[in-house]
Motif scaffolding. Sequence first.
Motif, PDB file in Angstrom:
ATOM      1  N   MET A 134      41.506  32.550  30.066  1.00  0.00           N
ATOM      2  CA  MET A 134      41.871  33.797  30.735  1.00  0.00           C
ATOM      3  C   MET A 134      42.887  34.505  29.847  1.00  0.00           C
ATOM      4  O   MET A 134      43.883  33.907  29.419  1.00  0.00           O
ATOM      5  CB  MET A 134      42.461  33.530  32.117  1.00  0.00           C
ATOM      6  N   LEU A 135      42.600  35.778  29.564  1.00  0.00           N
ATOM      7  CA  LEU A 135      43.455  36.571  28.695  1.00  0.00           C
ATOM      8  C   LEU A 135      43.570  37.979  29.272  1.00  0.00           C
ATOM      9  O   LEU A 135      42.892  38.329  30.238  1.00  0.00           O
ATOM     10  CB  LEU A 135      42.870  36.692  27.280  1.00  0.00           C
ATOM     11  N   GLN A 136      44.382  38.781  28.636  1.00  0.00           N
ATOM     12  CA  GLN A 136      44.453  40.192  28.983  1.00  0.00           C
ATOM     13  C   GLN A 136      43.049  40.794  28.822  1.00  0.00           C
ATOM     14  O   GLN A 136      42.369  40.539  27.835  1.00  0.00           O
ATOM     15  CB  GLN A 136      45.442  40.860  28.027  1.00  0.00           C
ATOM     16  N   LYS A 137      42.604  41.581  29.801  1.00  0.00           N
ATOM     17  CA  LYS A 137      41.250  42.142  29.757  1.00  0.00           C
ATOM     18  C   LYS A 137      41.009  42.946  28.476  1.00  0.00           C
ATOM     19  O   LYS A 137      39.921  42.910  27.895  1.00  0.00           O
ATOM     20  CB  LYS A 137      40.992  43.018  30.978  1.00  0.00           C
ATOM     21  N   VAL A 170      36.626  39.706  35.771  1.00  0.00           N
ATOM     22  CA  VAL A 170      37.958  40.309  35.696  1.00  0.00           C
ATOM     23  C   VAL A 170      38.843  39.713  36.790  1.00  0.00           C
ATOM     24  O   VAL A 170      38.371  39.416  37.891  1.00  0.00           O
ATOM     25  CB  VAL A 170      37.866  41.847  35.855  1.00  0.00           C
ATOM     26  N   VAL A 171      40.134  39.519  36.474  1.00  0.00           N
ATOM     27  CA  VAL A 171      41.102  39.000  37.448  1.00  0.00           C
ATOM     28  C   VAL A 171      42.218  40.045  37.593  1.00  0.00           C
ATOM     29  O   VAL A 171      42.897  40.367  36.611  1.00  0.00           O
ATOM     30  CB  VAL A 171      41.697  37.645  36.978  1.00  0.00           C
ATOM     31  N   PRO A 172      42.426  40.588  38.801  1.00  0.00           N
ATOM     32  CA  PRO A 172      43.416  41.658  38.977  1.00  0.00           C
ATOM     33  C   PRO A 172      44.858  41.141  38.955  1.00  0.00           C
ATOM     34  O   PRO A 172      45.096  39.939  39.160  1.00  0.00           O
ATOM     35  CB  PRO A 172      43.065  42.226  40.353  1.00  0.00           C
ATOM     36  N   PRO A 173      45.827  42.038  38.728  1.00  0.00           N
ATOM     37  CA  PRO A 173      47.234  41.633  38.662  1.00  0.00           C
ATOM     38  C   PRO A 173      47.722  40.891  39.905  1.00  0.00           C
ATOM     39  O   PRO A 173      48.533  39.967  39.809  1.00  0.00           O
ATOM     40  CB  PRO A 173      47.975  42.964  38.501  1.00  0.00           C
ATOM     41  N   GLY A 174      47.203  41.274  41.088  1.00  0.00           N
ATOM     42  CA  GLY A 174      47.671  40.660  42.324  1.00  0.00           C
ATOM     43  C   GLY A 174      47.351  39.179  42.470  1.00  0.00           C
ATOM     44  O   GLY A 174      47.867  38.522  43.378  1.00  0.00           O
ATOM     45  N   ALA A 175      46.528  38.640  41.566  1.00  0.00           N
ATOM     46  CA  ALA A 175      46.177  37.213  41.630  1.00  0.00           C
ATOM     47  C   ALA A 175      47.264  36.334  41.004  1.00  0.00           C
ATOM     48  O   ALA A 175      47.157  35.104  41.044  1.00  0.00           O
ATOM     49  CB  ALA A 175      44.846  36.973  40.922  1.00  0.00           C
ATOM     50  N   PRO A 179      53.036  39.572  39.183  1.00  0.00           N
ATOM     51  CA  PRO A 179      51.838  40.290  38.740  1.00  0.00           C
ATOM     52  C   PRO A 179      52.067  40.923  37.368  1.00  0.00           C
ATOM     53  O   PRO A 179      53.086  41.572  37.162  1.00  0.00           O
ATOM     54  CB  PRO A 179      51.665  41.391  39.804  1.00  0.00           C
ATOM     55  N   PRO A 180      51.142  40.727  36.414  1.00  0.00           N
ATOM     56  CA  PRO A 180      51.258  41.433  35.138  1.00  0.00           C
ATOM     57  C   PRO A 180      50.947  42.917  35.348  1.00  0.00           C
ATOM     58  O   PRO A 180      50.479  43.313  36.423  1.00  0.00           O
ATOM     59  CB  PRO A 180      50.196  40.764  34.258  1.00  0.00           C
ATOM     60  N   LYS A 181      51.205  43.729  34.354  1.00  0.00           N
ATOM     61  CA  LYS A 181      50.982  45.176  34.486  1.00  0.00           C
ATOM     62  C   LYS A 181      49.546  45.571  34.150  1.00  0.00           C
ATOM     63  O   LYS A 181      49.194  46.743  34.254  1.00  0.00           O
ATOM     64  CB  LYS A 181      51.962  45.929  33.579  1.00  0.00           C
ATOM     65  N   VAL A 182      48.737  44.603  33.765  1.00  0.00           N
ATOM     66  CA  VAL A 182      47.366  44.908  33.336  1.00  0.00           C
ATOM     67  C   VAL A 182      46.388  43.910  33.955  1.00  0.00           C
ATOM     68  O   VAL A 182      46.785  42.852  34.448  1.00  0.00           O
ATOM     69  CB  VAL A 182      47.237  44.836  31.793  1.00  0.00           C
ATOM     70  N   ASP A 183      45.103  44.252  33.917  1.00  0.00           N
ATOM     71  CA  ASP A 183      44.060  43.328  34.364  1.00  0.00           C
ATOM     72  C   ASP A 183      43.902  42.193  33.360  1.00  0.00           C
ATOM     73  O   ASP A 183      44.144  42.360  32.156  1.00  0.00           O
ATOM     74  CB  ASP A 183      42.711  44.057  34.469  1.00  0.00           C
ATOM     75  N   SER A 184      43.473  41.046  33.867  1.00  0.00           N
ATOM     76  CA  SER A 184      43.108  39.911  33.022  1.00  0.00           C
ATOM     77  C   SER A 184      41.599  39.719  33.112  1.00  0.00           C
ATOM     78  O   SER A 184      40.935  40.340  33.936  1.00  0.00           O
ATOM     79  CB  SER A 184      43.827  38.641  33.487  1.00  0.00           C
ATOM     80  N   ALA A 185      41.060  38.864  32.254  1.00  0.00           N
ATOM     81  CA  ALA A 185      39.630  38.553  32.313  1.00  0.00           C
ATOM     82  C   ALA A 185      39.409  37.139  31.800  1.00  0.00           C
ATOM     83  O   ALA A 185      40.183  36.630  30.980  1.00  0.00           O
ATOM     84  CB  ALA A 185      38.815  39.552  31.489  1.00  0.00           C
ATOM     85  N   VAL A 186      38.363  36.520  32.317  1.00  0.00           N
ATOM     86  CA  VAL A 186      38.001  35.168  31.882  1.00  0.00           C
ATOM     87  C   VAL A 186      36.806  35.280  30.942  1.00  0.00           C
ATOM     88  O   VAL A 186      35.871  36.050  31.193  1.00  0.00           O
ATOM     89  CB  VAL A 186      37.665  34.277  33.099  1.00  0.00           C
TER      90      VAL A 186
END
Length: 265
Positions: A134-137, A170-175, A179-186
């Motif tokens: 999982m990293l920054q989208k 995609v993994v949203p900040p609220g997860a 919360p990071p300021k950006v979306d993440s993704a696997v």
Amino acid sequence: MSSFKAPPKKSLGQHFLTDRSYIERIVLAVDPKPGDRLVEIGPGQGAITMPLLRRHCELTAIEFDRDLITPLMEASEGVGRLTIIHKDVLAVDFGKLAGDERLRLVGNLPYNLSSPILFHALEHAASIRDMVFMLQKEVVDRMAAGPGSKVYGRLSVMLQAYCTVTPLFVVPPGAFRPPPKVDSAVVRMVPRPPAEIGVADSQRFTEVVRAAFGQRRKTLRNALSGVCDGAAIEAAGISPDARAEQVEVAAFIRLANQVPAAPAG
């Protein structure tokens, strides 16, 4: 998880995954099978570690934050056999860790270290079966981009030359907490068989790709002037007037294989 009293450390880029639905999706993506050698990079507070341990009974984790080691070991009691390597992941020799086996890597990579970790894994690709990270989208978009895309660059070419790269979800900040300021993704990365890669000299390939993308606005003829001439570029089936972001991965491999090795110093 009551053992984890310390708050996330901003200096280490810690964002702990807490949403159970995304945790389950990551575990399903890994889908460990008997005999797999699982290695988690940065287990944090064990959000992915413990479900993997329950599924697989055995896991090696690489954790740099000393304050997380004892709570992780306490949380794993009665769940499975957890081995923790207290080290900077960039100093871990995956080849030595794998031995005669091949590793399956998993991890929520810190944003500030994601690219160095990816390149470190590439160096040990022969010892790795697959990676679910999982990293920054934005980074995942770059990893999987094709020629002509605005985000296609050195990272895209280097990773795709050696691995099949498949974005998963995609993994949203609220997860996360915080919360990071950006979306993440696997993303899943599967190292290609050596015979399929076709890179004659990995160092030369790295130099060609770095130079090509070093000044994106320049044509390859100008960007690669210190590496090779227009004739070598044409011999690889590429127009010397093309720009790096227009050139597919296979063409970069052909080009690097055309470039003579630098004389020994």
